[in-house]
Design a protein around this motif. Structure first.
Motif, short mmCIF file in Angstrom:
data_model
loop_
_atom_site.label_atom_id
_atom_site.label_comp_id
_atom_site.label_asym_id
_atom_site.label_seq_id
_atom_site.Cartn_x
_atom_site.Cartn_y
_atom_site.Cartn_z
N LYS A 121 1.11 -1.34 -0.14
CA LYS A 121 0.03 -0.35 -0.07
C LYS A 121 0.94 1.24 -0.24
O LYS A 121 0.57 1.88 -1.02
CB LYS A 121 -0.87 0.20 1.27
CG LYS A 121 -1.78 1.47 1.40
CD LYS A 121 -2.28 1.37 2.42
CE LYS A 121 -3.46 2.69 3.16
NZ LYS A 121 -3.84 2.65 4.44
N THR A 122 2.39 1.22 1.22
CA THR A 122 2.32 2.74 1.23
C THR A 122 3.97 2.86 -0.54
O THR A 122 3.22 4.10 -0.18
CB THR A 122 3.68 3.01 1.93
OG1 THR A 122 2.93 2.23 3.25
CG2 THR A 122 4.58 3.80 2.24
N LYS A 123 3.95 2.03 -0.48
CA LYS A 123 4.36 1.98 -2.29
C LYS A 123 4.08 2.13 -3.06
O LYS A 123 3.60 3.13 -4.20
CB LYS A 123 5.79 0.63 -2.38
CG LYS A 123 6.38 0.33 -1.99
CD LYS A 123 7.16 -0.71 -2.23
CE LYS A 123 8.59 -1.04 -1.18
NZ LYS A 123 9.47 -2.29 -1.70
N THR A 153 -3.09 -9.02 12.30
CA THR A 153 -2.33 -8.16 12.01
C THR A 153 -2.92 -9.37 10.47
O THR A 153 -2.51 -10.92 9.99
CB THR A 153 -0.77 -8.98 11.36
OG1 THR A 153 -0.57 -7.90 13.03
CG2 THR A 153 -0.58 -7.91 10.40
N ARG A 154 -3.47 -8.62 9.65
CA ARG A 154 -4.09 -9.07 8.12
C ARG A 154 -3.32 -8.27 7.53
O ARG A 154 -4.37 -7.34 7.13
CB ARG A 154 -5.68 -9.45 8.26
CG ARG A 154 -6.71 -10.04 7.07
CD ARG A 154 -7.92 -10.19 7.30
NE ARG A 154 -8.07 -9.05 7.33
CZ ARG A 154 -9.05 -7.84 8.56
NH1 ARG A 154 -9.31 -8.71 9.43
NH2 ARG A 154 -8.79 -7.12 7.92
N GLY A 155 -2.73 -8.86 6.24
CA GLY A 155 -2.16 -8.58 5.18
C GLY A 155 -1.83 -7.01 6.13
O GLY A 155 -0.64 -7.05 7.37
N GLU A 156 -1.77 -5.71 5.30
CA GLU A 156 -1.41 -4.22 5.91
C GLU A 156 -2.52 -3.72 6.96
O GLU A 156 -1.88 -2.72 7.16
CB GLU A 156 -0.92 -3.44 4.30
CG GLU A 156 0.36 -4.36 4.58
CD GLU A 156 0.54 -3.34 3.36
OE1 GLU A 156 1.87 -1.86 2.29
OE2 GLU A 156 -0.93 -3.23 1.55
N THR A 157 -2.88 -4.70 7.63
CA THR A 157 -4.25 -4.21 8.80
C THR A 157 -3.23 -4.57 10.17
O THR A 157 -3.78 -5.86 10.29
CB THR A 157 -5.63 -4.50 7.98
OG1 THR A 157 -5.89 -3.36 7.67
CG2 THR A 157 -6.66 -4.19 9.31
#
Length: 699
Positions: free
Chosen positions: A261-263, A341-345
C-alpha cells in the motif's frame, strides 16, 4: 397546503405530514408512529462549493423533552456534542442516501432530523430515515429515491416489522433494512448467532414489507413535490480526457499493481504530480480537473482488472484471505491483550476489567442506562501514514466501534456468571481495509487472553463487490483501494455457528437477493478461515483472570443492616473503601459486592462489612457499650445498630437498687444474649458472666 398521508406498517399506523412546519426548508416532513414524532428537514445551498466529494451533512438530534424529562447534566440542556446514539443514527441516514445524489453535485446539502416526541416503544431512528427520503423526494434537490426503512425482529421464531422496544429484548434478530423499490441498499444490525439463511430471509422480509412506504412517498411527491433543480454535471474536456488516457493509463496501471500500500500510494502520488506538470502552463489553474480525470481513469483500470482480467491488486484470488498472524499477552499490566495482523491491517485489542462502579452511565430518551460493556475504537493518523490533529472520536470511530460492539456483546458471558464491567479498546496500528473487522478479531482474543468466559469466539470479514451490467464479482477481505473503487462494502461477524452482526452499504442503487446470498456464503467461508487462524493462537479463555484485575466477592447481608454499612451521608462505606483500597457496592436486596486488587485488601473489607452487619445469636457473648440507663435497666449496644436490654436484675449477682450504681452511659460491659423475641427485642445478662463461687465464668 398542508397534507397528511398514512399507511399501516407492522400493525400500527405511520403518518407523514408535509407543508405544515419548517416551510422555508427545501423540504420538510413530520413522521409519526405511535406517539413517537420526528421532524426532518433538508436544505440545499444555492451557491456551488468547490469540493472533490459530495458536500452532504446529516444531523440527528434527540431532544430530552421528547421523553417528558429535563436533561440531567449540569446545564440542564442538550449539550453540543452528539451522543453515541445520535452519531450512529446520523450515519445510518447518511449511508443509504449519499449514493442517490448526482455524482458531481457540489451544492451543500444538510439533513436535520429532530425527535420531538418519544413513546418508549417506537424507536425514532427508522422514522428519521423515512423522513429524510420523503423530504428529499418532495424538495427541489435532485435525488434518485425514494428509499424506505424498517426494523426487523424475530420473536419466538416469527419475523416482525418494527417490533416495540419491549419485545426486542426477546428477539434473536434486530436489524435495520433500507431499500428501494427494486432492491436492498443498506443493512445494519445484530443477532444472537443466526444462520446466513435466516438472516437473508429477515433482510428480504423487511424489503418486502417496506414497499407501502415507498409507494406513499411516490404519492406524496406526485401531489406535492417541487420541481427539481436543473443541474448539469460539468463536462470534462474531451481532448484532455483523451490525452490523459493515452499518456497516463499504462503507467497508472503499473502503479495500481504494486502490492504494498505505501509503495503504491507513493508511486501514484508522484506519477500524478509528474503527469500534471507535463501538461504545461495552460493547465496550471486546472489541477482539480486533471486530478479528477486521473481518478476516473484509475477507477476504470482497477475495475477492469477485476472484471476483464480476473485479478486483484495484490494478485489474490477473489475469495482468498490475506496472510494472518496473531499474538496474545503482549501487555503485562492490562488484563488481556492481543495483536491481530491481516495483510497491512493491524489492530491491538486491550482488555480491562472493573467493578459495577465502572459501568458507563448514559442518558437516553429511554432514561438513564448503565452499560457494563464498552468497546472503544481508535484510528490514529499514523495508521495510514498521515498527519492530522488528534481530537475526540470521529463519527467514523464511533460507527466502527458500534459495529464491533454489536459483534462481540452477543458472545459475552451473562452477568451472573462473570460479574465484571468489561472495557475493550481497539488501537488501529496499520490500516489497509477493514480495521473494524480486525477490531472484532483482536478484541475477541483479548477477552480470551484475559480469562473472560465468552460463549464462543467471534471473527469478522469485509466483503466487496464489483458489478457491471450482468457481470458480478464478489471479493473477500477487501483492500482499502478495492473498497474505494467497488460497489459494496459488506461486513459480517460471527461465530462458527452463525452471524452476530452485519453492516452493508451499497454504492449502486440496489442489490438483489441472489447476489447477497452469494456474498453471505463467501463471507461465511472466509470468516471460518480467519477464526481458525485465531484459534491456532488461543483456543479458549484462560482459566484465571489477570492477577492485576480486581477480584469481586459477593456476600449477602440483612437488608435492615444496609444503613449501617453506608452510614450517614455514606461516611461508613467511604471509610471502608478508603481504608482497604476496595470498591464496595450494595443493592436494595442486601447483596454486597467487594472489588479488590489484592486478596488481603478484599478480606479486610469483607471483615469490616461482616462486623457491621453481624446478627446477634442466643448464647453469644459480646463486649458492648452502655448507651442508655433507665430505672429498670441498661441498654447496651452489642453490635453496630443493635441494642439489647440488661434488666436491673441481670446487672449483678447481688440485689441492687439503682442501675447507675453499677454502670453509666459509655461504660463497656460484657454481656450474654439470653433471648431474642419475635419482634427483635434482645434480652441480655451481665450477671450470667460473673464468676460463681468456684471462680469460673458461666457460659
Amino acid at each position: 397546503m398542508e397534507i397528511l398521508i398514512q399507511e399501516e406498517i407492522g400493525g400500527r399506523t405511520l403518518n407523514i405530514q408535509a407543508d405544515k412546519v419548517a416551510k422555508q426548508a427545501s423540504g420538510s416532513v413530520v413522521v409519526q408512529y405511535g406517539d413517537t414524532i420526528v421532524l426532518v428537514t433538508v436544505v440545499a445551498a444555492h451557491e456551488e462549493r468547490i469540493s472533490d466529494f459530495l458536500p452532504l451533512t446529516v444531523e440527528y438530534q434527540e431532544k430530552i423533552y421528547a421523553a417528558g424529562r429535563i436533561p440531567g447534566n449540569y446545564f440542564r440542556r442538550e449539550i453540543g456534542r452528539p451522543s453515541e446514539k445520535e452519531t450512529l443514527t446520523a450515519r445510518l441516514i447518511d449511508r443509504p442516501i449519499r449514493p442517490l445524489f448526482p455524482k458531481d453535485w457540489r451544492y451543500e446539502i444538510q439533513v436535520i432530523a429532530t425527535v420531538l416526541s418519544m413513546d418508549q416503544e417506537n424507536d425514532p431512528d427508522t422514522l428519521a430515515m423515512i423522513g429524510a427520503s420523503t423530504a428529499l423526494e418532495i424538495s427541489d434537490i435532485p435525488f434518485a429515491g425514494p428509499i424506505a426503512c424498517v426494523r426487523v425482529g424475530r420473536i419466538d421464531g416469527q419475523l416482525k416489522i418494527n417490533p416495540p422496544t419491549s419485545e426486542l429484548e426477546n428477539s434473536d434478530i434486530n436489524i435495520i433494512v433500507a431499500g428501494s423499490k427494486t432492491g436492498v441498499v443498506m443493512v445494519e444490525g445484530g443477532s444472537d448467532v443466526v444462520s446466513e439463511a435466516d438472516m437473508l430471509e429477515a433482510i428480504f422480509f423487511g424489503h418486502r414489507e417496506m414497499q407501502p412506504l415507498i409507494d406513499l412517498q411516490l404519492k406524496l411527491k406526485e401531489s406535492h413535490g417541487r420541481p427539481k433543480r436543473t443541474y448539469t454535471a460539468p463536462e470534462k474536456e474531451p481532448q484532455l480526457v483523451d490525452t490523459l488516457n493515452e499518456t497516463a493509463a499504462g503507467r497508472l496501471r503499473e502503479a495500481i499493481l504494486i502490492p504494498q500500500k505505501t509503495k503504491r500510494s507513493t508511486a501514484m502520488r508522484e506519477l500524478k504530480a509528474e503527469i500534471f506538470e507535463s501538461l504545461g502552463e495552460d493547465y496550471v489553474d486546472r489541477k482539480s480537473e486533471v486530478y479528477a480525470i486521473l481518478k476516473d481513469i484509475q477507477k476504470t483500470i482497477s475495475r477492469d482488472l477485476i472484471l476483464k482480467e480476473n485479478r486483484r491488486i495484490d494478485n489474490r484470488k477473489f475469495d482468498e484471505i490475506r496472510p494472518i498472524t496473531c499474538e496474545v499477552g503482549l501487555l503485562p499490566r492490562p488484563h488481556g491483550s492481543a495483536l491481530f495482523t491481516r495483510g497491512e491491517t493491524q489492530v491491538l485489542g486491550v482488555l480491562t476489567l472493573g467493578s459495577g462502579q465502572d459501568e458507563q452511565r448514559v442518558e437516553t430518551l429511554y432514561g438513564e442506562e448503565f452499560r457494563p460493556f464498552m468497546l472503544h475504537y481508535n484510528f490514529p493518523p499514523y495508521s495510514v501514514g498521515e498527519t492530522r490533529r488528534i481530537s475526540g472520536p470521529s463519527r467514523r470511530d464511533i460507527g466502527h466501534g458500534g459495529l464491533s460492539t454489536r459483534a462481540i456483546e452477543r458472545i459475552l458471558p451473562d452477568k451472573e456468571a462473570f460479574d465484571y464491567t468489561i472495557r475493550l479498546v481497539s488501537e488501529v496500528l496499520e490500516s489497509n481495509g477493514s480495521s473494524s473487522m480486525g477490531t472484532v478479531c483482536s478484541c475477541c482474543m483479548a477477552l480470551m487472553d484475559g480469562g473472560v468466559p465468552i460463549k464462543a469466539p467471534v471473527a469478522g470479514i469485509a466483503m466487496g463487490l464489483v458489478k457491471e451490467d450482468d457481470q458480478v464479482v464478489i471479493l473477500s477481505d477487501i483492500l482499502g483501494d478495492e473498497d474505494h473503487t467497488g460497489d459494496m462494502d459488506f461486513k459480517v461477524t460471527g461465530t462458527e455457528a452463525g452471524i452476530t452482526a452485519l453492516q452493508m452499504d451499497i454504492k449502486i442503487h440496489e442489490l438483489s437477493k441472489e447476489i447477497m446470498q452469494s456474498a453471505l456464503e463467501q463471507a461465511r467461508v472466509g470468516r471460518i478461515h480467519i477464526l481458525n487462524k485465531m484459534l491456532d493462537t488461543i483456543r479458549e479463555p484462560r482459566e484465571e483472570i489477570s492477577p492485576y484485575a480486581p477480584t469481586i466477592t459477593t456476600i449477602k447481608i440483612n437488608p435492615d443492616k444496609i444503613r449501617e454499612v453506608i452510614g450517614p451521608g455514606g461516611k461508613v462505606i467511604r471509610g471502608i473503601q478508603s481504608e482497604t483500597n476496595t470498591s464496595v457496592e450494595i443493592d436494595d436486596s442486601g447483596l454486597v459486592k467487594i472489588a479488590a486488587y489484592s486478596k488481603e485488601e478484599g478480606q479486610a473489607a469483607i471483615k469490616m462489612v461482616e462486623d457491621l452487619t453481624q446478627e446477634p445469636e442466643i448464647g453469644a457473648i459480646y463486649e458492648g457499650t452502655v448507651v442508655k440507663t433507665t430505672d429498670f435497666g441498661a441498654f447496651v449496644q452489642i453490635l453496630p445498630g443493635t441494642d439489647g436490654l440488661v434488666h436491673i436484675s441481670q446487672l449483678a449477682n447481688r440485689r441492687i437498687t439503682k442501675v447507675t450504681d453499677v454502670v453509666k452511659e459509655g461504660d463497656s460491659l460484657k454481656v450474654k444474649v439470653l433471648e431474642i423475641s419475635r419482634d427483635g427485642k434482645i434480652r441480655l445478662s451481665h450477671k450470667a458472666l460473673l464468676e460463681d463461687k468456684h471462680g469460673r465464668e458461666r457460659k
